[in-house]
Design an enzyme around this catalytic site. Structure first.
Site, PDB file in Angstrom:
ATOM      1  N   GLU A 363       0.847  -1.197  -0.025  1.00 18.99           N
ATOM      2  CA  GLU A 363      -0.103   0.033   0.011  1.00 18.99           C
ATOM      3  C   GLU A 363       0.962   1.244   0.044  1.00 18.99           C
ATOM      4  O   GLU A 363       0.623   2.154   0.428  1.00 18.99           O
ATOM      5  CB  GLU A 363      -1.077  -0.206   1.044  1.00 18.99           C
ATOM      6  CG  GLU A 363      -1.743  -1.292   1.169  1.00 18.99           C
ATOM      7  CD  GLU A 363      -3.166  -1.095   1.616  1.00 18.99           C
ATOM      8  OE1 GLU A 363      -3.508  -0.105   2.034  1.00 18.99           O
ATOM      9  OE2 GLU A 363      -3.772  -2.263   1.873  1.00 18.99           O
TER      10      GLU A 363
HETATM   11  C1  LIG Z   1       2.965  -9.613   0.365  1.00 22.51           C
HETATM   12  C2  LIG Z   1       2.436  -8.723  -0.544  1.00 22.51           C
HETATM   13  C3  LIG Z   1       1.109  -8.385  -0.633  1.00 22.51           C
HETATM   14  C4  LIG Z   1       0.693  -7.345  -1.602  1.00 22.51           C
HETATM   15  N1  LIG Z   1      -0.604  -7.006  -1.938  1.00 22.51           N
HETATM   16  C5  LIG Z   1      -1.008  -6.063  -2.721  1.00 22.51           C
HETATM   17  C6  LIG Z   1      -2.359  -6.116  -3.031  1.00 22.51           C
HETATM   18  O1  LIG Z   1      -3.366  -6.842  -2.409  1.00 22.51           O
HETATM   19  N2  LIG Z   1      -2.684  -5.490  -4.153  1.00 22.51           N
HETATM   20  C7  LIG Z   1      -1.708  -4.573  -4.886  1.00 22.51           C
HETATM   21  O2  LIG Z   1      -2.223  -4.200  -5.931  1.00 22.51           O
HETATM   22  N3  LIG Z   1      -0.432  -4.837  -4.597  1.00 22.51           N
HETATM   23  C8  LIG Z   1      -0.098  -5.535  -3.546  1.00 22.51           C
HETATM   24  N4  LIG Z   1       1.248  -5.606  -3.192  1.00 22.51           N
HETATM   25  C9  LIG Z   1       2.123  -4.994  -3.972  1.00 22.51           C
HETATM   26  C10 LIG Z   1       2.712  -3.583  -3.362  1.00 22.51           C
HETATM   27  O3  LIG Z   1       2.021  -2.667  -3.035  1.00 22.51           O
HETATM   28  C11 LIG Z   1       3.906  -3.299  -4.132  1.00 22.51           C
HETATM   29  O4  LIG Z   1       4.783  -4.453  -3.962  1.00 22.51           O
HETATM   30  C12 LIG Z   1       4.639  -1.848  -3.543  1.00 22.51           C
HETATM   31  O5  LIG Z   1       3.823  -0.927  -4.125  1.00 22.51           O
HETATM   32  C13 LIG Z   1       5.857  -1.572  -4.189  1.00 22.51           C
HETATM   33  O6  LIG Z   1       5.982  -2.041  -5.501  1.00 22.51           O
HETATM   34  P1  LIG Z   1       7.284  -2.657  -6.225  1.00 22.51           P
HETATM   35  O7  LIG Z   1       7.252  -4.017  -5.376  1.00 22.51           O
HETATM   36  O8  LIG Z   1       6.851  -2.687  -7.671  1.00 22.51           O
HETATM   37  O9  LIG Z   1       8.407  -2.145  -5.795  1.00 22.51           O
HETATM   38  P2  LIG Z   1       9.188  -0.826  -6.675  1.00 22.51           P
HETATM   39  O10 LIG Z   1       8.194  -0.104  -7.083  1.00 22.51           O
HETATM   40  O11 LIG Z   1       9.901  -1.442  -7.919  1.00 22.51           O
HETATM   41  O12 LIG Z   1       9.966  -0.257  -5.757  1.00 22.51           O
HETATM   42  C14 LIG Z   1      11.315  -0.704  -5.465  1.00 22.51           C
HETATM   43  C15 LIG Z   1      12.153   0.128  -4.525  1.00 22.51           C
HETATM   44  O13 LIG Z   1      12.208   1.443  -5.161  1.00 22.51           O
HETATM   45  C16 LIG Z   1      11.762   2.386  -4.385  1.00 22.51           C
HETATM   46  N5  LIG Z   1      11.167   3.588  -5.073  1.00 22.51           N
HETATM   47  C17 LIG Z   1      10.332   3.454  -6.221  1.00 22.51           C
HETATM   48  N6  LIG Z   1      10.031   4.752  -6.715  1.00 22.51           N
HETATM   49  C18 LIG Z   1      10.860   5.595  -6.139  1.00 22.51           C
HETATM   50  C19 LIG Z   1      10.637   6.830  -5.990  1.00 22.51           C
HETATM   51  N7  LIG Z   1       9.852   7.879  -6.951  1.00 22.51           N
HETATM   52  N8  LIG Z   1      11.379   7.563  -5.190  1.00 22.51           N
HETATM   53  C20 LIG Z   1      12.169   6.942  -4.242  1.00 22.51           C
HETATM   54  N9  LIG Z   1      12.150   5.465  -4.241  1.00 22.51           N
HETATM   55  C21 LIG Z   1      11.341   4.760  -4.903  1.00 22.51           C
HETATM   56  C22 LIG Z   1      10.707   1.906  -3.482  1.00 22.51           C
HETATM   57  O14 LIG Z   1      10.198   2.546  -2.325  1.00 22.51           O
HETATM   58  C23 LIG Z   1      11.470   0.489  -3.233  1.00 22.51           C
HETATM   59  O15 LIG Z   1      12.188   0.619  -2.279  1.00 22.51           O
HETATM   60  C24 LIG Z   1       1.566  -6.487  -2.306  1.00 22.51           C
HETATM   61  C25 LIG Z   1       3.206  -6.745  -2.176  1.00 22.51           C
HETATM   62  C26 LIG Z   1       3.464  -7.748  -1.269  1.00 22.51           C
HETATM   63  C27 LIG Z   1       4.859  -8.106  -1.200  1.00 22.51           C
END
Ligand SMILES: Cc1cc2nc3c(=O)[nH]c(=O)nc-3n(C[C@H](O)[C@H](O)[C@H](O)COP(=O)(O)OP(=O)(O)OC[C@H]3O[C@@H](n4cnc5c(N)ncnc54)[C@H](O)[C@@H]3O)c2cc1C
Length: 380
Positions: A363
């Protein structure tokens, strides 16, 4: 200003506490080990009204305020964060999204079942190439007159395998950017909708997280939520409230670990006295408690803002940022207070430490919360 909880709030908190101890605690270690979804427990939570707490009673909900919801979330999360994330997603993403923005027909058809726990919901925004950058949606929904054709992949979906109804965000008009995004209600079992295998996770292992594939899924037009192009706003508005639930989850994980560490420090002896009599341990407890209390105030303020009709984008982001950081710090210290016992499953704190990490990721990661907060600060 009055920090006193009402009789009703105390009743709800105590009911959640009693339920967590009686129904979630037995088997919580086994479910974590086996990555087992708490099916029976979720059914009971539905019967007790924990799955649609804030939904209007005319749709089968509890008609409660957000303060009640965070009190329940904290208590459930102290014991079983896998169960509490199911509660959080169903209440603050799925039910809230439908209640606030769904049509009357959608509420009658879907919300009434989701609010009572007869059905479970999932919220599907993230994709392999669209996590923090949620505007980069690759899933498409092409307008075919009376229906849309949905294609794409969603990943990391909580309740992915167990849900009956899925709120799916998709791009309908790429040229319009985020204004060309829509949200749809998709039912499990529709042709072309496949649930992928369950993720093998570090924490919240009892909740089921799946990749979902949509291959030419036909979605009736009446299943679009809101006006054409409302989907991105829908997702952001809904997530803003969802963050209050996750902040309360983080608070509960921290408070649960703290309580275990406090109690353990009063019985474990080293150097001829209970370890709480060593100032190094007592000061750890003082730091843990202070951070938890600060988190609780932020969580309550965000919930209060929502209940008052105030803008809660910043207060929910601050609550999630701080409570999730606290959950990490406190659970690590709780393991330390337990010594070697902290490193084994029987004492629960190692699970809480693993569970805490997700609260800094889903989230909206902590970095994304800082973007929300700093934008809010610098807006004027
Ligand atoms: C167990 C679990 C349950 C989940 N449940 C749901 C769900 O029910 N529905 C749903 O839609 N999603 C869900 N998610 C997804 C979750 O919301 C995403 O994993 C999260 O938003 C991060 O996206 P990403 O994994 O693609 O990381 P990325 O966006 O690739 O980020 C990687 C890193 O880069 C950083 N980063 C990215 N952009 C920036 C920026 N502009 N400035 C600074 N830092 C940045 C991030 O903070 C992170 O540290 C779930 C994830 C997990 C692991």
């Amino acid at each position: 200003m009055d920090f006193t909880l009402s009789e009703e709030h105390l009743m709800i908190r105590d009911a959640a506490r009693d339920f967590a101890k009686a129904e979630l605690l037995p088997g919580v270690i086994e479910r974590d080990n086996k990555q087992e979804f708490p099916t029976e427990q979720v059914k009971k939570m539905g019967e007790l009204g924990f799955l649609g707490m804030m939904v209007d009673p005319k749709y089968g909900g509890g008609g409660m305020d957000t303060i009640s919801y965070v009190l329940a979330m904290e208590e459930l999360s102290k014991i079983d964060a896998s169960a509490s994330v199911i509660v959080s997603v169903n209440n603050s993403l799925v039910c809230y999204g439908l209640q606030a923005y769904g049509s009357e027909e959608q509420k009658q058809k879907y919300l009434t079942k989701l609010a009572t726990g007869e059905s479970i919901g999932a919220f599907c925004l993230s994709e392999p190439e669209a996590g923090s950058d949620a505007t980069s949606q690759k899933t498409t929904a092409i307008d075919k007159g009376d229906h849309y054709i949905l294609n794409g992949t969603k990943n990391w979906i909580t309740n992915g395998g167990s849900a009956d109804y899925y709120l799916v965000i998709a791009q309908t008009d790429r040229e319009k950017g985020h204004r060309g995004i829509n949200a749809f209600i998709v039912e499990k079992g529709w042709d072309g909708f496949e649930v992928g295998p369950k993720e093998d996770k570090l924490g919240i292992r009892g909740s089921d997280t799946h990749t979902l594939n949509f291959n030419d899924v036909k979605v009736p037009k009446e299943n679009r939520i809101g006006e054409d192009g409302f989907g991105f706003k829908f997702a952001m508005k809904t997530l803003s409230g969802g963050r209050i639930g996750i902040a309360a989850q983080a608070l509960g994980i921290a408070a649960g670990a703290y309580e275990l560490a406090r109690d353990y420090s009063k019985i474990r002896k080293a150097f001829g006295t209970e370890i709480c009599n060593h100032q190094a341990i007592a000061f750890k407890l003082a730091d843990m408690h202070t951070k938890i209390e600060a988190s609780r105030h932020l969580v309550m303020k965000a919930a209060w803002d929502k209940d008052q009709g105030n803008n809660y984008d910043m207060s929910s982001a601050m609550a999630k940022l701080y409570a999730s950081q606290t959950a990490m710090e406190v659970t690590v210290e709780a393991v330390q207070v337990h010594g070697g016992n902290g490193f084994v499953k029987e004492y629960h704190v190692e699970r809480l430490m693993r569970d805490a990490k997700i609260t800094q990721i889903y989230e909206g990661t902590s970095e994304i919360q800082k973007i929300v907060i700093s934008r809010g600060l610098l807006r004027d």
